[in-house]
Motif scaffolding. Structure first.
Motif, PDB file in Angstrom:
ATOM      1  N   LEU A  23      30.060  33.173  31.481  1.00  0.00           N
ATOM      2  CA  LEU A  23      31.387  32.086  30.898  1.00  0.00           C
ATOM      3  C   LEU A  23      31.674  31.424  32.407  1.00  0.00           C
ATOM      4  CD1 LEU A  23      33.722  34.887  29.379  1.00  0.00           C
ATOM      5  CD2 LEU A  23      32.911  32.690  28.394  1.00  0.00           C
ATOM      6  N   ALA A  24      31.202  31.970  33.082  1.00  0.00           N
ATOM      7  CA  ALA A  24      31.767  31.448  34.634  1.00  0.00           C
ATOM      8  C   ALA A  24      30.320  30.452  34.725  1.00  0.00           C
ATOM      9  CB  ALA A  24      31.132  32.431  35.598  1.00  0.00           C
ATOM     10  N   ASN A  25      29.454  30.401  34.878  1.00  0.00           N
ATOM     11  CA  ASN A  25      28.637  29.311  33.968  1.00  0.00           C
ATOM     12  C   ASN A  25      28.425  28.931  33.625  1.00  0.00           C
ATOM     13  OD1 ASN A  25      27.046  31.035  36.547  1.00  0.00           O
ATOM     14  ND2 ASN A  25      25.775  32.389  34.884  1.00  0.00           N
ATOM     15  N   ASN A  26      29.072  29.253  31.960  1.00  0.00           N
ATOM     16  CA  ASN A  26      29.337  27.888  30.974  1.00  0.00           C
ATOM     17  C   ASN A  26      30.769  26.757  31.036  1.00  0.00           C
ATOM     18  OD1 ASN A  26      27.567  28.571  29.285  1.00  0.00           O
ATOM     19  ND2 ASN A  26      28.797  29.877  28.522  1.00  0.00           N
ATOM     20  N   GLU A  27      31.552  27.355  32.253  1.00  0.00           N
ATOM     21  CA  GLU A  27      32.392  26.638  32.567  1.00  0.00           C
ATOM     22  C   GLU A  27      32.650  25.524  33.567  1.00  0.00           C
ATOM     23  OE1 GLU A  27      37.146  27.639  34.208  1.00  0.00           O
ATOM     24  OE2 GLU A  27      35.828  29.066  33.737  1.00  0.00           O
ATOM     25  N   GLN A  28      31.513  26.656  34.443  1.00  0.00           N
ATOM     26  CA  GLN A  28      30.669  25.079  35.511  1.00  0.00           C
ATOM     27  C   GLN A  28      30.360  23.976  35.029  1.00  0.00           C
ATOM     28  OE1 GLN A  28      32.135  25.459  39.014  1.00  0.00           O
ATOM     29  NE2 GLN A  28      33.102  26.997  38.944  1.00  0.00           N
ATOM     30  N   THR A  60      39.050  27.238  26.885  1.00  0.00           N
ATOM     31  CA  THR A  60      39.369  28.823  27.470  1.00  0.00           C
ATOM     32  C   THR A  60      39.591  29.306  25.685  1.00  0.00           C
ATOM     33  OG1 THR A  60      40.707  27.528  28.640  1.00  0.00           O
ATOM     34  CG2 THR A  60      42.215  29.420  28.070  1.00  0.00           C
ATOM     35  N   GLY A  61      39.430  28.906  24.694  1.00  0.00           N
ATOM     36  CA  GLY A  61      39.583  29.501  23.828  1.00  0.00           C
ATOM     37  C   GLY A  61      38.884  30.124  23.406  1.00  0.00           C
ATOM     38  N   VAL A  62      37.067  30.143  23.514  1.00  0.00           N
ATOM     39  CA  VAL A  62      35.738  30.208  23.851  1.00  0.00           C
ATOM     40  C   VAL A  62      35.648  30.971  24.575  1.00  0.00           C
ATOM     41  CG1 VAL A  62      33.397  29.745  23.890  1.00  0.00           C
ATOM     42  CG2 VAL A  62      34.665  27.698  22.747  1.00  0.00           C
ATOM     43  N   GLU A  63      36.166  31.222  25.386  1.00  0.00           N
ATOM     44  CA  GLU A  63      35.755  31.975  26.995  1.00  0.00           C
ATOM     45  C   GLU A  63      36.792  33.145  26.446  1.00  0.00           C
ATOM     46  OE1 GLU A  63      35.946  29.556  30.868  1.00  0.00           O
ATOM     47  OE2 GLU A  63      38.083  31.132  30.010  1.00  0.00           O
ATOM     48  N   GLN A  64      38.161  33.295  25.998  1.00  0.00           N
ATOM     49  CA  GLN A  64      39.140  34.579  25.330  1.00  0.00           C
ATOM     50  C   GLN A  64      38.178  35.456  24.327  1.00  0.00           C
ATOM     51  OE1 GLN A  64      42.609  32.975  24.058  1.00  0.00           O
ATOM     52  NE2 GLN A  64      43.185  32.588  26.611  1.00  0.00           N
ATOM     53  N   GLN A  65      37.557  34.626  23.407  1.00  0.00           N
ATOM     54  CA  GLN A  65      36.828  34.456  22.427  1.00  0.00           C
ATOM     55  C   GLN A  65      35.121  35.562  22.444  1.00  0.00           C
ATOM     56  OE1 GLN A  65      38.049  34.568  18.719  1.00  0.00           O
ATOM     57  NE2 GLN A  65      35.881  36.167  18.527  1.00  0.00           N
ATOM     58  N   LEU A  66      34.930  35.212  23.895  1.00  0.00           N
ATOM     59  CA  LEU A  66      33.380  36.116  23.649  1.00  0.00           C
ATOM     60  C   LEU A  66      33.992  37.253  24.621  1.00  0.00           C
ATOM     61  CD1 LEU A  66      32.178  33.229  25.110  1.00  0.00           C
ATOM     62  CD2 LEU A  66      31.544  34.260  23.715  1.00  0.00           C
ATOM     63  N   VAL A  67      34.837  37.511  25.586  1.00  0.00           N
ATOM     64  CA  VAL A  67      35.223  38.286  25.768  1.00  0.00           C
ATOM     65  C   VAL A  67      36.072  39.318  24.752  1.00  0.00           C
ATOM     66  CG1 VAL A  67      37.149  39.704  27.647  1.00  0.00           C
ATOM     67  CG2 VAL A  67      36.437  37.341  27.967  1.00  0.00           C
ATOM     68  N   THR A  68      36.421  39.310  23.877  1.00  0.00           N
ATOM     69  CA  THR A  68      37.064  39.739  23.193  1.00  0.00           C
ATOM     70  C   THR A  68      35.730  40.662  21.864  1.00  0.00           C
ATOM     71  OG1 THR A  68      38.930  38.798  22.389  1.00  0.00           O
ATOM     72  CG2 THR A  68      38.230  39.920  20.601  1.00  0.00           C
ATOM     73  N   ASN A  69      35.035  39.373  21.232  1.00  0.00           N
ATOM     74  CA  ASN A  69      33.565  40.171  21.339  1.00  0.00           C
ATOM     75  C   ASN A  69      32.722  41.213  22.100  1.00  0.00           C
ATOM     76  OD1 ASN A  69      34.017  38.378  18.985  1.00  0.00           O
ATOM     77  ND2 ASN A  69      32.608  36.892  19.610  1.00  0.00           N
ATOM     78  N   ASP A  70      32.699  40.893  23.012  1.00  0.00           N
ATOM     79  CA  ASP A  70      32.497  41.961  24.197  1.00  0.00           C
ATOM     80  C   ASP A  70      32.772  43.664  24.307  1.00  0.00           C
ATOM     81  OD1 ASP A  70      29.419  40.428  24.907  1.00  0.00           O
ATOM     82  OD2 ASP A  70      30.850  39.251  26.313  1.00  0.00           O
ATOM     83  N   LEU A  71      34.061  42.862  24.481  1.00  0.00           N
ATOM     84  CA  LEU A  71      35.537  44.241  24.353  1.00  0.00           C
ATOM     85  C   LEU A  71      35.163  45.018  23.016  1.00  0.00           C
ATOM     86  CD1 LEU A  71      38.066  42.708  26.722  1.00  0.00           C
ATOM     87  CD2 LEU A  71      36.563  44.180  27.111  1.00  0.00           C
ATOM     88  N   LEU A  72      34.800  44.571  21.792  1.00  0.00           N
ATOM     89  CA  LEU A  72      34.300  45.124  20.944  1.00  0.00           C
ATOM     90  C   LEU A  72      33.361  45.616  20.472  1.00  0.00           C
ATOM     91  CD1 LEU A  72      36.671  42.286  18.520  1.00  0.00           C
ATOM     92  CD2 LEU A  72      37.775  44.532  18.707  1.00  0.00           C
ATOM     93  N   THR A  73      32.219  44.979  21.631  1.00  0.00           N
ATOM     94  CA  THR A  73      30.521  45.923  21.317  1.00  0.00           C
ATOM     95  C   THR A  73      31.109  46.873  21.612  1.00  0.00           C
ATOM     96  OG1 THR A  73      29.714  43.928  20.606  1.00  0.00           O
ATOM     97  CG2 THR A  73      28.143  44.975  21.429  1.00  0.00           C
ATOM     98  N   ALA A  74      31.278  46.242  23.144  1.00  0.00           N
ATOM     99  CA  ALA A  74      31.276  48.361  24.145  1.00  0.00           C
ATOM    100  C   ALA A  74      32.164  49.459  23.587  1.00  0.00           C
ATOM    101  CB  ALA A  74      32.780  47.367  25.140  1.00  0.00           C
ATOM    102  N   LEU A  75      33.437  49.521  22.226  1.00  0.00           N
ATOM    103  CA  LEU A  75      34.515  49.679  22.126  1.00  0.00           C
ATOM    104  C   LEU A  75      33.327  50.487  21.046  1.00  0.00           C
ATOM    105  CD1 LEU A  75      37.787  48.161  21.959  1.00  0.00           C
ATOM    106  CD2 LEU A  75      37.218  50.579  23.113  1.00  0.00           C
ATOM    107  N   VAL A  76      32.539  49.802  20.593  1.00  0.00           N
ATOM    108  CA  VAL A  76      32.287  50.863  19.176  1.00  0.00           C
ATOM    109  C   VAL A  76      30.685  51.515  19.471  1.00  0.00           C
ATOM    110  CG1 VAL A  76      30.106  50.321  17.419  1.00  0.00           C
ATOM    111  CG2 VAL A  76      32.061  48.817  16.914  1.00  0.00           C
ATOM    112  N   GLY A  77      29.840  50.904  21.070  1.00  0.00           N
ATOM    113  CA  GLY A  77      29.207  51.517  21.509  1.00  0.00           C
ATOM    114  C   GLY A  77      29.470  53.353  21.608  1.00  0.00           C
ATOM    115  N   MET A  78      31.327  52.754  22.511  1.00  0.00           N
ATOM    116  CA  MET A  78      31.547  54.090  23.276  1.00  0.00           C
ATOM    117  C   MET A  78      31.968  54.751  22.290  1.00  0.00           C
ATOM    118  SD  MET A  78      33.653  52.240  25.295  1.00  0.00           S
ATOM    119  CE  MET A  78      35.199  54.286  26.461  1.00  0.00           C
ATOM    120  N   ASN A  79      31.729  55.174  21.495  1.00  0.00           N
ATOM    121  CA  ASN A  79      32.467  55.292  20.012  1.00  0.00           C
ATOM    122  C   ASN A  79      31.284  56.205  19.414  1.00  0.00           C
ATOM    123  OD1 ASN A  79      34.506  56.249  17.082  1.00  0.00           O
ATOM    124  ND2 ASN A  79      33.255  54.504  16.353  1.00  0.00           N
ATOM    125  N   THR A  80      30.016  55.000  19.056  1.00  0.00           N
ATOM    126  CA  THR A  80      29.288  55.733  18.447  1.00  0.00           C
ATOM    127  C   THR A  80      28.207  56.603  19.647  1.00  0.00           C
ATOM    128  OG1 THR A  80      28.374  53.429  17.523  1.00  0.00           O
ATOM    129  CG2 THR A  80      26.076  54.955  18.439  1.00  0.00           C
TER     130      THR A  80
END
Length: 226
Positions: A23-28, A60-80
């Protein structure tokens, strides 16, 4: 002994950190493009500030969505990965796992293999963990379908191999024209589960000194009391 590694937690942190870096790279890149756009705008028709605000808001919306997707993926992985608790429940149990290898036990090892069609020649090679062919057998039954291969634990020169060794088999079947026939082979490992680990996100159970994926376990019983 039960070993629950922290690989899942580390993987989650890595996912989040990688997302932040991306995200930092994309923002720059976005800011550079925006700056270039401002420098090269037409003085007689400057960029509308409303449009600039909209672009920043979208970023900003794209940033928030990407972070949300990563967190959801991480949570699914933790659950698995929580499936390691299933492995813990197997501790001390007598299990049977179906895998590509079989362990020599009481002087015998057994596999099952399947031929897609009848053959005129079949060769079964027993291979040790170093990739060396220990024994070669030519079965009499060359029909299509399922077969059981039982090895007596003796190498090609008749030497009895010690119990506990892990072996795989290679089945080569050919027809009357010498063309190869499709085959597949599976071995079985039996014993008591002594340890459970999570390796690179895969839950493993240890049957003696042999580790197999948790989802390869096909049977569970209470160990026989002696």
């Amino acid at each position: 002994m039960v070993t629950a590694t922290s690989s899942t937690g580390n993987a989650t942190t890595d996912k989040i950190n990688n997302s932040r870096n991306s995200l930092a790279n994309n923002e720059q890149t976005f800011l550079k493009l925006l700056t270039t756009q401002l420098k090269n705008q037409d003085p007689l028709s400057p960029t509308d500030t409303t449009q600039m605000t909209s672009q920043i808001t979208q970023m900003t919306g794209v940033e928030q969505q990407l972070v949300t997707n990563d967190l959801l993926t991480a949570l699914v992985g933790m659950n698995t990965s929580g499936g390691i608790s299933e492995g813990v429940n197997l501790m001390g149990k007598q299990v049977t796992a179906e895998t590509d290898k079989s362990v020599l036990k009481n002087g015998e090892a057994t596999w099952s293999y399947t031929q897609s069609r009848s053959a005129t020649g079949v060769k079964v090679e027993v291979i040790d963990k170093f990739g060396k062919t220990i024994a070669t057998v030519l079965p009499d039954d060359m029909s299509s379908g399922d077969h059981t291969f039982k090895w007596d634990g003796k190498s090609a020169d008749g030497t009895k191999q010690p119990d506990g060794g892990e072996y795989t088999i290679k089945v080569t079947a050919t027809d009357s024209e010498g063309a190869n026939i499709t085959t597949s082979a599976k071995g079985r490992v039996d014993g008591v589960v002594t340890k459970v680990t999570n390796e690179s996100g895969v839950n493993m159970v240890w049957i003696g000194d042999t580790k197999v994926p948790l989802d390869s376990v096909i049977g569970v019983t209470n160990p026989t009391t002696t």
